[in-house]
Design a protein around this motif. Structure first.
Motif, short mmCIF file in Angstrom:
data_model
loop_
_atom_site.label_atom_id
_atom_site.label_comp_id
_atom_site.label_asym_id
_atom_site.label_seq_id
_atom_site.Cartn_x
_atom_site.Cartn_y
_atom_site.Cartn_z
N UNK A 146 -12.47 31.52 -13.91
CA UNK A 146 -11.36 31.42 -14.87
C UNK A 146 -10.03 31.99 -14.39
N UNK A 147 -10.03 32.83 -13.36
CA UNK A 147 -8.75 33.36 -12.87
C UNK A 147 -8.14 32.49 -11.76
N UNK A 148 -8.79 31.40 -11.41
CA UNK A 148 -8.23 30.43 -10.47
C UNK A 148 -7.31 29.51 -11.26
N UNK A 149 -6.14 29.21 -10.70
CA UNK A 149 -5.14 28.43 -11.43
C UNK A 149 -5.70 27.10 -11.92
N UNK A 150 -6.29 26.31 -11.02
CA UNK A 150 -6.88 25.03 -11.40
C UNK A 150 -8.33 25.03 -10.94
N UNK A 151 -9.23 24.79 -11.89
CA UNK A 151 -10.66 24.73 -11.59
C UNK A 151 -11.13 23.28 -11.71
N UNK A 152 -12.08 22.91 -10.86
CA UNK A 152 -12.57 21.54 -10.87
C UNK A 152 -14.07 21.52 -11.15
N UNK A 153 -14.46 20.64 -12.07
CA UNK A 153 -15.86 20.47 -12.43
C UNK A 153 -16.22 18.99 -12.38
N UNK A 154 -17.49 18.70 -12.25
CA UNK A 154 -17.95 17.31 -12.12
C UNK A 154 -18.13 16.65 -13.48
N UNK A 155 -17.70 15.41 -13.58
CA UNK A 155 -18.07 14.55 -14.70
C UNK A 155 -19.33 13.84 -14.24
N UNK A 156 -20.44 14.09 -14.93
CA UNK A 156 -21.73 13.59 -14.46
C UNK A 156 -22.29 12.46 -15.31
N UNK A 157 -21.57 12.06 -16.34
CA UNK A 157 -22.07 10.96 -17.16
C UNK A 157 -21.22 10.74 -18.38
N UNK A 158 -21.63 9.78 -19.17
CA UNK A 158 -20.91 9.47 -20.40
C UNK A 158 -21.74 8.54 -21.27
N UNK A 159 -21.27 8.35 -22.50
CA UNK A 159 -21.95 7.46 -23.43
C UNK A 159 -20.92 6.58 -24.12
N UNK A 160 -21.40 5.59 -24.87
CA UNK A 160 -20.52 4.68 -25.58
C UNK A 160 -19.73 3.83 -24.60
N UNK A 161 -18.42 3.71 -24.81
CA UNK A 161 -17.60 2.92 -23.90
C UNK A 161 -17.39 3.63 -22.57
N UNK A 162 -17.90 4.84 -22.44
CA UNK A 162 -17.79 5.60 -21.19
C UNK A 162 -19.14 5.70 -20.47
N UNK A 163 -20.02 4.76 -20.72
CA UNK A 163 -21.32 4.76 -20.04
C UNK A 163 -21.14 4.73 -18.53
#
Length: 194
Positions: A146-163
């Motif tokens: 949290x003290x890093x200016x920009x943190x990056x995380x993975x989008x690993x899936x979705x549902x609905x129109x974002x399948x």
């Protein structure tokens, strides 16, 4: 020809033809092991992939009479937050103010997973409630120092129109109160989906 139909050879030939047909049908079928099947993505209505950018604000409200983030596992020691887990149902808004338009909720949990510094593991769904994405979700999993200016995380899936969504989410702290532990974080999600 009459000789073939009455001979044992003709019976064997007919049986071999039947088994050959069955074997060829099984070999050319799309079935993989009886429980999985390959198919063309267009059969599910998936046409061309799209690339979308989502920008919103995540409100982690720990204080007050109606918190959206509650500690469900307390750390084993008072000297550190390591091991603490919070369950969340955080508002997602268009702007940084809590009074701006509500577009969804972040539902899931985060836990303090670092013994050095404050590093969280984030596991959450961004559940959208607005526009064409209403009822659809993006699932995020990753490390958040949290003290890093920009943190990056993975989008690993979705549902609905974002399948079949995949991509990444960038988080940057907009506001943090270290007394109340309330925070507002800007999220930018870059997602490939159908």
């Amino acid at each position: 020809m009459a000789l073939l139909s009455s001979s044992p050879f003709s019976s064997i030939l007919i049986i071999l033809c039947i088994f050959s047909s069955i074997f060829l049908t099984l070999v050319t079928a799309k079935v993989d092991g009886g429980y999985a099947q390959s198919f063309d993505p267009e059969e599910l209505g998936m046409k061309k992939e799209k690339f979308s950018h989502f920008r919103f604000y995540w409100h982690d409200i720990v204080s007050g009479s109606n918190p959206t983030s509650v500690t469900v596992v307390h750390p084993p020691s008072n000297s550190s937050t390591f091991g603490q887990i919070n369950m969340i149902d955080n508002p997602l808004t268009e702007g940084p103010n809590l009074t701006s338009k509500l577009i969804g909720k972040a539902q899931g949990f985060y836990g303090s997973a670092s013994q050095e510094g404050i590093g969280l593991i984030m596991v959450m769904n961004f559940a959208f409630m607005e526009g064409k994405y209403n009822g659809s979700t993006i699932t995020v999993l990753g490390r958040n120092m949290i003290f890093t200016k920009i943190r990056e995380m993975a989008v690993i899936g979705g549902t609905g129109v974002l399948r079949f969504a995949r991509g990444y989410a960038q988080a940057s702290t907009y506001y943090a109160n270290f007394t109340t532990r309330d925070a507002i974080v800007e999220y930018n999600c870059y997602v490939v989906h159908y």
